[in-house]
Design a protein around this motif. Structure first.
Motif, short mmCIF file in Angstrom:
data_model
loop_
_atom_site.label_atom_id
_atom_site.label_comp_id
_atom_site.label_asym_id
_atom_site.label_seq_id
_atom_site.Cartn_x
_atom_site.Cartn_y
_atom_site.Cartn_z
N TRP A 162 80.16 10.17 21.59
CA TRP A 162 81.16 9.80 22.59
C TRP A 162 81.45 8.30 22.54
O TRP A 162 82.62 7.88 22.64
CB TRP A 162 80.67 10.17 24.00
N VAL A 171 85.33 6.57 21.86
CA VAL A 171 86.08 5.66 22.73
C VAL A 171 86.19 4.26 22.14
O VAL A 171 86.98 3.44 22.62
CB VAL A 171 85.47 5.61 24.15
N ARG A 183 87.78 8.41 27.78
CA ARG A 183 86.82 9.49 27.51
C ARG A 183 87.29 10.75 28.23
O ARG A 183 87.38 10.77 29.46
CB ARG A 183 85.44 9.08 27.97
#
Length: 862
Positions: free
Chosen positions: A480, A484, A683
């Protein structure tokens, strides 16, 4: 304006003002009449744009380089009094230079010889019908008019009918009358009075009898075709270019919800009670989701969603009562007084055991106590309620038009911005218990175009019975973080104003406590730039200064004795008014605020302290001269762009720590750049995804499901309807050793979608690569790969490839691979954009097929 206009709104306002200025000049000089339209999809903010137009028309506006029209008078016309009232409210809500006294609702007691300059008069079809007191006595066949031409006797002994007033206003050389047709395509239908030879709107446009047509007509409509059709019978009137707002820009702006969810039964039967219960659950869930979001953002303004129950025109009160019983059984905590209706009789209604009050449609949005609204179809046009998030329609399938019209009014985002990464909060739900497959497909097609019959809105999705995708618990946090951190790009603005952008950025940085007195710092830096240009371009500025200080002209001398005329040149020293006019025009070029602070700066620095007024006039002359030298503006804007970029980079981390609302403000400032800018990815936390395809025979076929996607359903899998070879690419990448996750990059203009700039001719556009795959190296680090299955059948295939190649050159350090894959015949071929030689081949390519068949490409194993 109280609101900051979106980029597409500013462009439209500018184009409308250009047309109005041209039409006004031609009317006043040659009595030529003109018409054109402002056309934008539902939800684009047409009334807000109109407010900006009226402000500039009445008061002038330096940003649009327009002087006020002192004789401007506007008639705002629609076929619905409640629509007029809502438009009046929105104009007041949007404008800070138009007061309530400037917005005049024409009542039956109205009488004036002429309409007053600087006013907007609200008229509707009923007020101009035969039975209206406003018009009786004007036409020869009206009651009270003598047939032999004797004196007219009008109601209440009034001196003027509304037609007299309109005629007198048109005939007054000091006034220019503008007609704005709201929902223009609706206004051309026959008026209420039986036997009238022409519609009322056509009478306003074409004139009738002694009353001429109104000089300038602006139609506000959802589609160009409808307005053009309405204008086919115009007489003695030229058309100007219609102002058409790009629907893609509207959808991308965040003002409209991205996703419309249609819930329909998967089998035949009576499911109204079941879907009312399901709709109530959706209302509860979305209410909780908004409350959670507000808490996360520390925002006291919690969105309170409502559900619309749409009933037939002649509903059974007991059926509605049973639906309300179901709602309260499913949600016992719902307040007893949380229900209202908008039926046409405006009285309290009894539905079973429930007594439900009437509420005016335009008051629903602000009346947050209303959580359930009962409606027929009377609010399908003009009504606006962004917090309406759920609709249950009891309309049968044959009424799909009424459903799409009402649902089309529910697509505005409640906070006038997209919620980053949360598609659930960017969606609206519609439950259709009485619909079959074909009818719901028709509704979906209509909603893709905004319900207006135009082209599909790029970025909008209509999903039937989707499932929610949430973050995959099997994906490591490092993946993740890598997502981003990937650089995305935003489109540059055609009408970017770097100094205004810098000033706006400074204001926001100071407001958030990130840079104290940022405005003063910004202007101080710009003062240094202007001082430097004065030294660099002193000869050009000296010549401009002379032009400011003198007025050239010619005088005509006539010798009547010999019948000769001669023209003599003259040169006069400019007076204060001429200097101030030149200074104001320069302010438009360098920014009015900067012109003011720089004038004060050089007046104090260079002027006589004993003659501050004279020093300020001298400073205004200097600024006026600077405004006439193009190089000064170029240097100033370059430095303003540079400083804004520096500040956005310096405070990037602090900005990301702010609330979504504040981050969105900086995102808009970042996107005001004249150059492509890198932006951060949001996100994602919630996506809505179709899970099956319903065949023509009604049988549902589940979509293929894939593992390791960053968002997934309850089963840990991600459903997607890929074309055949896209699916093959995904399977091949997932089979690679070390692949730990992947991301289906959204094609819509959302903040969780990675965008790359490319040039299509002279226009900058965005390509959104299909997939990002994530791999884990032996040392445990995470790498990202862009893999874009690149169709070669499209005309913009090469421009997109060139954009991706430039992105690879600039941002390749963030990736392990950037691959463009294409299927050529039965073979899969790949271009490795990380290779300089491949990028060179792409830059020189003229044939996409030849490029993939050349040595620049390699076989892609699937």
């Amino acid at each position: 304006m109280k609101f900051t206009l979106k980029d597409y709104q500013e462009e439209a306002v500018k184009d409308v003002l250009v047309n109005l200025k041209k039409a006004s000049r031609r009317w006043n000089e040659d009595k030529d009449k003109h018409a054109f339209s402002l056309t934008a999809t539902t939800g684009a903010g047409k009334t807000v744009m109109a407010a900006a137009v009226f402000e500039a028309l009445f008061h002038g506006d330096d940003n649009y380089d327009i002087e006020p029209d002192p004789g401007a008078v506007v008639i705002w016309f629609s076929d619905d009094p409640s629509l007029n009232e809502q438009s009046r409210f929105r104009l007041l809500e949007a404008s800070d230079r138009i007061s309530i006294s400037d917005l005049v609702v024409v009542q039956s007691t109205f009488q004036r010889e002429t309409l007053e300059a600087g006013k907007i008069y609200f008229l509707n079809t009923q007020k101009l019908g035969k039975s209206s007191l406003l018009v009786r006595g004007h036409d020869a066949d009206d009651e009270g008019v003598e047939k032999d031409g004797q004196m007219r006797i009008m109601p209440d002994m009034r001196s003027f009918t509304i037609w007299d007033t309109i005629q007198n206003t048109i005939d007054d050389p000091a006034l220019t009358l503008y007609l704005v047709l709201d929902e223009a395509h609706r206004g051309m239908r026959a008026a209420t009075g039986a036997g009238e030879k022409t519609t009322i709107v056509k009478r306003l446009i074409n004139g009738s009898g002694s009353v001429p047509g109104i000089p300038v007509v602006l139609g506000i409509s959802a589609t160009v075709e409808r307005f053009n059709a309405a204008m086919t019978d115009m007489q003695g009137r030229a058309t100007l270019p219609n102002v058409v707002v790009d629907s893609a820009k509207v959808q991308a702006s965040g003002l409209l919800k991205d996703t419309i969810i249609l819930d329909v039964p998967s089998e035949a039967g009576q499911f109204d009670t079941v879907l009312v219960r399901r709709g109530t659950d959706k209302l509860k869930d979305i209410s909780a989701a908004w409350a959670t979001y507000a808490e996360q953002q520390s925002d006291a303004n919690v969105v309170l969603p409502l559900m619309v129950l749409q009933v037939p025109n002649t509903p059974d009160p007991n059926d509605i009562g049973r639906s309300l019983d179901t709602i309260y059984e499913r949600w016992p905590d719902l307040a007893d007084d949380a229900v209202a209706h908008v039926f046409g009789d405006h009285t309290t209604q009894t539905f079973g055991r429930h007594s439900v009050p009437y509420i005016s449609p335009e008051r629903v949005q602000e009346s947050t106590w209303v959580r359930v609204l009962i409606a027929k179809d009377a609010i399908s046009t003009g009504w606006d309620c962004p917090r309406a998030e759920v609709m249950v329609s009891f309309r049968p399938a044959r009424d799909k038009t009424h459903i799409t019209q009402l649902l089309g009014r529910m697509v505005r985002t409640p906070l006038a911005r997209r919620i980053p990464g949360n598609e659930r909060l960017n969606a609206v739900d519609c439950l259709l218990p009485f619909f079959d497959e074909q009818s719901v497909t028709d509704v979906a097609k209509a909603l893709m175009s905004g319900g207006d019959g135009g082209e599909d809105l790029p970025g909008r999705r209509v999903l039937i019975n989707p499932a929610e995708m949430t973050p995959n618990p099997g994906i490591a946090e490092a993946v993740w973080e890598k997502l981003v951190a990937l650089p995305s790009q935003t489109l540059p603005k055609r009408q970017a104003r770097p100094v205004k952008r810098l000033t706006s950025l400074a204001h926001e940085l100071a407001a958030d406590g990130l840079l104290a007195e940022a405005g003063k710092l910004a202007h101080a830096e710009m003062h240094k730039v202007l001082q430097g240009t004065r030294a660099r371009y002193q000869d050009e500025i000296a010549a401009s200064r002379k032009a400011v200080m003198t007025v050239e002209g010619k005088s005509l001398k006539t010798d009547l004795k010999v019948g000769e005329m001669t023209f003599d040149d003259f040169l006069e020293i400019a007076d204060y008014a001429v200097i101030e006019d030149a200074y104001r025009r320069a302010g438009r070029s360098v920014s009015p605020d900067l012109a003011t602070t720089y004038s004060d700066y050089i007046a104090k620095l260079e002027g006589d302290s004993d003659d501050l007024e004279g020093a300020l006039i001298e400073a205004h002359v200097t600024v006026a001269a600077l405004g006439l030298v193009p190089q000064v503006k170029e240097a100033l804007e370059a430095e303003a762009e540079k400083l804004a970029t520096q500040w956005l980079t310096k405070y990037r981390v602090e900005i990301k720590s702010l609330s979504d609302e504040r981050q969105d403000v900086y995102r808009q400032i970042r996107e005001m750049s004249a150059n492509p800018m890198d932006v951060d990815l949001a996100r994602p936390s919630s996506w809505m995804q179709a899970t099956s395809i319903r065949e023509a025979n009604g049988i549902e076929t589940p979509l293929p499901r894939f593992e390791r996607h960053l968002l997934c359903g309850e089963d840990g899998l991600f459903p997607e309807d890929f074309n055949t070879w896209e699916g093959e690419v995904v399977k091949a990448e997932l089979a690679r050793a070390g692949t730990v996750g992947w991301y289906r990059n959204p094609s819509r203009a959302s903040q969780d979608s990675l965008g790359v700039i490319y040039a299509d001719g002279d226009e900058a556009k965005i390509v959104r690569p299909d997939f990002v795959f994530f791999g884990q190296l032996p040392d445990g680090s995470i790498v990202a790969d862009i893999v874009d299955p690149h169709g070669i059948q499209f005309g913009d295939a090469i421009p997109k490839l060139k954009g991706l190649a430039r992105y690879a050159e600039a941002c390749g350090g963030q990736y392990r691979r950037i691959d463009a894959v294409a299927k050529i015949g039965d073979m899969f071929r790949v271009l490795d954009l990380m290779e300089q030689s491949t990028r060179a081949a792409i830059a020189a390519a003229t044939s996409i097929k030849a490029l993939y068949e050349s040595d620049a490409a390699a076989d892609y194993l699937v």
